[in-house]
Structures are given as C-alpha cells and as structure tokens.
Design an enzyme around this catalytic site. Structure first.
Site, PDB file in Angstrom:
ATOM      1  N   ASN A 122     -26.333  -1.969 -31.955  1.00  0.00           N
ATOM      2  CA  ASN A 122     -25.280  -2.441 -31.049  1.00  0.00           C
ATOM      3  C   ASN A 122     -24.842  -3.875 -31.366  1.00  0.00           C
ATOM      4  O   ASN A 122     -23.649  -4.166 -31.426  1.00  0.00           O
ATOM      5  CB  ASN A 122     -25.740  -2.329 -29.591  1.00  0.00           C
ATOM      6  CG  ASN A 122     -26.076  -0.889 -29.216  1.00  0.00           C
ATOM      7  OD1 ASN A 122     -25.733   0.041 -29.954  1.00  0.00           O
ATOM      8  ND2 ASN A 122     -26.750  -0.700 -28.096  1.00  0.00           N
ATOM      9  N   THR A 167      26.007 -12.636 -29.918  1.00  0.00           N
ATOM     10  CA  THR A 167      25.323 -12.272 -28.678  1.00  0.00           C
ATOM     11  C   THR A 167      25.964 -10.957 -28.265  1.00  0.00           C
ATOM     12  O   THR A 167      27.163 -10.749 -28.508  1.00  0.00           O
ATOM     13  CB  THR A 167      25.500 -13.320 -27.559  1.00  0.00           C
ATOM     14  OG1 THR A 167      26.886 -13.441 -27.261  1.00  0.00           O
ATOM     15  CG2 THR A 167      24.962 -14.696 -27.973  1.00  0.00           C
ATOM     16  N   SER A 289      20.172   8.597 -53.342  1.00  0.00           N
ATOM     17  CA  SER A 289      20.201   9.867 -52.618  1.00  0.00           C
ATOM     18  C   SER A 289      20.173  11.002 -53.631  1.00  0.00           C
ATOM     19  O   SER A 289      20.726  10.886 -54.720  1.00  0.00           O
ATOM     20  CB  SER A 289      21.469   9.931 -51.778  1.00  0.00           C
ATOM     21  OG  SER A 289      21.827  11.284 -51.533  1.00  0.00           O
ATOM     22  N   ASN A 297      20.032   3.015 -50.668  1.00  0.00           N
ATOM     23  CA  ASN A 297      19.487   2.996 -49.307  1.00  0.00           C
ATOM     24  C   ASN A 297      18.382   1.953 -49.134  1.00  0.00           C
ATOM     25  O   ASN A 297      17.514   1.821 -49.994  1.00  0.00           O
ATOM     26  CB  ASN A 297      18.923   4.371 -48.960  1.00  0.00           C
ATOM     27  CG  ASN A 297      20.003   5.447 -48.968  1.00  0.00           C
ATOM     28  OD1 ASN A 297      21.144   5.191 -48.581  1.00  0.00           O
ATOM     29  ND2 ASN A 297      19.642   6.634 -49.427  1.00  0.00           N
ATOM     30  N   GLU A 302      13.743   0.058 -43.787  1.00  0.00           N
ATOM     31  CA  GLU A 302      13.640   1.114 -42.763  1.00  0.00           C
ATOM     32  C   GLU A 302      12.186   1.496 -42.499  1.00  0.00           C
ATOM     33  O   GLU A 302      11.790   1.723 -41.356  1.00  0.00           O
ATOM     34  CB  GLU A 302      14.415   2.353 -43.212  1.00  0.00           C
ATOM     35  CG  GLU A 302      15.921   2.142 -43.281  1.00  0.00           C
ATOM     36  CD  GLU A 302      16.597   3.289 -44.012  1.00  0.00           C
ATOM     37  OE1 GLU A 302      16.978   4.265 -43.351  1.00  0.00           O
ATOM     38  OE2 GLU A 302      16.725   3.219 -45.250  1.00  0.00           O
ATOM     39  N   GLN A 334     -17.490   3.196 -30.794  1.00  0.00           N
ATOM     40  CA  GLN A 334     -17.386   3.523 -32.211  1.00  0.00           C
ATOM     41  C   GLN A 334     -15.935   3.833 -32.600  1.00  0.00           C
ATOM     42  O   GLN A 334     -15.563   3.733 -33.768  1.00  0.00           O
ATOM     43  CB  GLN A 334     -18.284   4.731 -32.529  1.00  0.00           C
ATOM     44  CG  GLN A 334     -18.235   5.151 -33.977  1.00  0.00           C
ATOM     45  CD  GLN A 334     -19.233   6.243 -34.288  1.00  0.00           C
ATOM     46  OE1 GLN A 334     -20.430   5.993 -34.354  1.00  0.00           O
ATOM     47  NE2 GLN A 334     -18.750   7.461 -34.451  1.00  0.00           N
TER      48      GLN A 334
END
Ligand code: ARG
Length: 469
Positions: A122, A167, A289, A297, A302, A334
């Site tokens: 422990n 904003t 692609s 891409n 991402e 654990q």
C-alpha cells in the site's frame, strides 16, 4: 467463469488460504499490463528502503547490500531488455511489485524476503506511483516549455501583422498576430506553472506508512525521502496510503493543457480553410483525401482537438473511482493508473505535435490584412476620437454608429472617408480622425499594458522571454 482454482503460483501472500483465486479472478485482478510502467520507480523505492533497513540495523548490513546490489542488477537488466524490444514483465504476475520481488528472489535467494520488512504494497504503490508521475511531470514540463519557446519564436516577427480580433466570432477590433499567438503562450505558461506547483505538493513520501498505521520498526523516513528526491515524509499514514489527490490534480492539469491545445487547434482548422486562408499548414501535418484530389486536410489539428475528451474523460473516471472510498487502502485504488497514463500519453503527444505543427505553419499576412479592409473594426476608434475631444462616450458611440450606417448605405469603407466627408457628418471629425482610422494606427492606439499595440506587445514578448530562459 471456469470456477477452476488455479491460484497465483507465485503470489506474495497465501499462508492463510486453502486454495488460490480462480483463473478468471486472477485475470480480472491483475494489473501488470498497466503498472509495469512503475518498474523503475518501484526499484528505486525498494533500493532506498533496503538501504534504510540496513542503516537502521532492522536487517543486517550485508543483507541490505545483497538486496541493493540485486535490485541494481535487475534495474540494468530490465533497461537492456526494454531497449532490445523484449518484455521483461511476466504476464502472469499479480502486479509489478510482485514481479520485481519474485525476480529478486530468483536472483539472490530467500534474503530477498527481507526487503518487505516494515513495508506494505500500500505504501509501496503510493510511492512508486508518485515518483513515476513526478518524473513524467518534469518531462512534460520540458515539453510544454519547448512549445512556449515555439510560440514566442513564431510571435516575434508578427507584431505588426494585423488580423481581425473577434468577439461572438464577428470582427471586433484588429489585433496583431503576435498578440494572438501570445495569448496561447500565457495559457500554456499557466499550465506549466500549475505543473510546477503540483510537483511541490506531490513531493511527499508515503513510504514508511506501511499498510495503514505505520510500523513497529524504527524507520528513518527522512533518509528515504532524501534518497528518492521527496521533500518530506507524509504526516499521516492513513492519508498517505489512500490519497490520490496528486493523480487527480495531475489529470486536471493535463485536461487544461488538452483544452488549451483544442482551442488553438480549432483556430488553425478555421484559419487554414480557404475562406480564411490565414495559414498554410505544412505537408507533414496534413493529409489528402482518397476521393478529392485537391484536399489538404488539417488532420493533426483535428486529432488534437478530438483527443481533448481523453484527458477530461480520465479525470471523470479517476474522480468517480475515488468518490466515497473509506479510509484507508481499497483495491479500487489499483484503478488509478490507467486513466492517468492514458491522459498523459495523449496530452504529451499532442503538445509535441502542436509544437511541430506551429513550427511549419506559414502565415499569410496579406490575406489577414485584406479581411480587415472595410470591416468597420475601426468604428471604436472613431468614437474614441470624439470622446478624446470631449464628447461623452455614449454620444460618441451613437455618432460613430451613424457614420457606419452612412458607409454601409453608400458602399464606403470607414478608412476611405476624407476629412471633408467626415466633417460633413460631424464637425469634430477631421484629418486627425482620418489618420486614426488607418489599420496600423488602430493597432498602435491600443498601447495599454497587455494591449495589442506593437510597442506593448514587444514588452509582452520581453516578459515571455524571461519565463522561458
Ligand atoms: N497492485 C496494487 C495496486 O495498484 C498494489 C497494492 C495491493 N495491495 C493490496 N492490499 N491488495 O493498488
């Protein structure tokens, strides 16, 4: 369930049992697949403990030496095995602590059994986990520092590069690219500071708490703390063996890093879209692609954004595991390592890739400038001009709004109005106003400390430099 009683053939307990756990129970409870990552800290902890046992004459000095030498050899062996791509950890061990003790026994014989004097798994696991995370945390601090350096390097030449500040995702007031990038610098700098403060709180040694109540042996806990690089021994044995605040806090800090990475990733995704065209990401961090030949891409951005959930999910998992645990150790604990390592690996990879992605990013200054032209993000400056000439700001705001309305009606840009045209709209507007509405003048005007003017941003850069010396 097979119901068959196979038992751990090499378990560290068993005296009071008639039979062992079933194969299913063993498979269900083993943790070596995760906690093998504690191996180095566990050996270091055991070496410090054994040295102390010898020094305190709790075991004979030659026994301590045999244990310390045996463990040092095992440490070197495992290092070599790992480097050679082998798996040094037996899959059938109960956990890393058992695996290492059994390996020591195989090496030096029954004297290995003296290592566990005045110790429990422990306090052992709490120590090995803390120590591992302290080491990983320091390495992560270095990675975040590298990212901070990258941000400063990228910001430095861009104090006069103007882009729309937003904003509500609408053009608000222009800001410099340097200022925008440095906003992320301060986020990651706070993350780094949090990790440094976390390190201080985590540097408390559980070892010596034994199972939960301390031990009857005359330990020197200060000695062990010093050997392992902890600031001090823990104050309360019950708390020490059952506390996982350090893990929770660490994952919380990781979650904030992930969140900040996600925000900058989102901006890079948007900025690299043709509508914006503010940035071109390097070929190395983008993909094509399988059907559309023209595509480039921003997959890395991402993925970094998408992986934020890993860290936040790990935080939820860990907090839920801890909630309601009575004192002291419970086997639930654990379950602490898997989410922490999962979050750590994910965030560390993301920090690294973000640095790499920024390094290769090419900003398009002309495109940024284009989006400012005629966007009325200098309307505040027209109002400020009137306010500086004594008009109450509320009134100035109204007048500026009317000038914007006039421009919209006649298809004009605010910054293209002549002094005469302005004067016709309001007598206090003049050639001074015309000058104040130019993009660079708008930027220069925001010269408050922490503002976006090139002069203020240069001061900001100097402060940033001090942090990453
Ligand atoms: N593998 C265990 C853990 O990570 C070690 C402690 C086991 N202690 C016990 N009393 N069963 O928590």
């Amino acid at each position: 369930m097979t119901g068959k009683s196979s038992g751990y053939d090499k378990r560290l307990w068993g005296g009071r049992f008639e039979s062992g756990p079933t194969a299913d129970v063993i498979a269900f409870s083993t943790s070596i697949g995760i906690d093998w990552r504690l191996w180095l800290a566990d050996i270091d902890g055991s070496i410090a403990h054994a040295k102390m046992l010898g020094k305190q004459s709790i075991i004979a000095p030659d026994e301590a030496t045999a244990i310390v030498n045996g463990l040092s050899d095992i440490r070197a062996e495992i290092q070599a095995e790992l480097e050679a791509g082998q798996n040094p950890f037996p899959a059938d061990a109960e956990d890393i602590h058992s695996a290492l003790e059994l390996r020591l026994k195989a090496k030096i014989g029954t004297v290995a059994g003296k290592l566990h004097t005045a110790r429990s798994r422990n306090d052992q696991v709490a120590t090995a986990f803390r120590l591992t995370l302290m080491r990983e945390g320091k390495a992560l601090i270095d990675e975040v520092t590298a990212l901070l350096r990258g941000l400063v390097a990228k910001a430095e030449p861009e104090t006069e590069t103007i882009l729309p500040g937003l904003t509500h995702f609408q053009h608000a007031q222009p800001v410099s690219l340097a200022h925008h990038l440095l906003a992320y610098f301060w986020m990651f700098e706070r993350d780094r500071e949090r990790l440094q403060q976390w390190l201080i709180r985590t540097s408390v040694l559980p070892l010596g708490s034994a199972a939960l109540a301390g031990t009857s042996f005359p330990l020197d806990r200060e000695f062990v703390a010093k050997e392992l690089g902890f600031t001090r021994p823990s104050e309360n044995s019950l708390d020490a063996v059952s506390d996982r605040d350090f893990a929770l806090e660490f994952v919380s800090d990781l979650s904030l890093i992930a969140l900040h990475l996600s925000r900058i990733s989102e901006e890079l995704v948007i900025w690299s879209a043709p509508e914006h065209g503010f940035v071109e990401l390097a070929d190395q961090v983008t993909t094509g692609s399988s059907i559309m030949p023209q595509k480039k891409n921003p997959d890395v951005a991402e993925l970094i954004r998408g992986r934020t959930g890993r860290a936040i999910g790990a935080l939820m998992q860990l907090a839920t595991m801890m909630k309601g645990l009575p004192l002291a150790y419970n086997r639930d604990l654990q379950e602490d390592k898997e989410p922490v390592f999962y979050a750590l690996d994910s965030v560390r990879g993301s920090v690294r890739l973000m640095g790499f992605m920024l390094e290769g990013a090419k900003f398009n200054r002309a495109r940024m400038a284009e989006t400012i032209a005629g966007d009325f993000s200098n309307a505040t400056d027209l109002a400020d001009d009137l306010a500086a000439k004594g008009v109450p700001f509320r009134e100035a705001h109204e007048i500026s709004g009317e000038v914007v309305k006039h421009c919209l009606k006649h298809g004009r840009q605010l910054e293209s109005l002549t002094a005469n045209e302005l004067q016709a709209l309001h007598p206090l507007l003049d050639s001074e106003t015309v000058a104040k509405l130019k993009p660079l003048a708008v930027l220069n005007a925001r010269n408050t400390q922490g503002g976006t003017s090139p002069a203020a941003v240069k001061k900001q850069l100097a402060l940033a430099h001090q942090r990453i010396l």
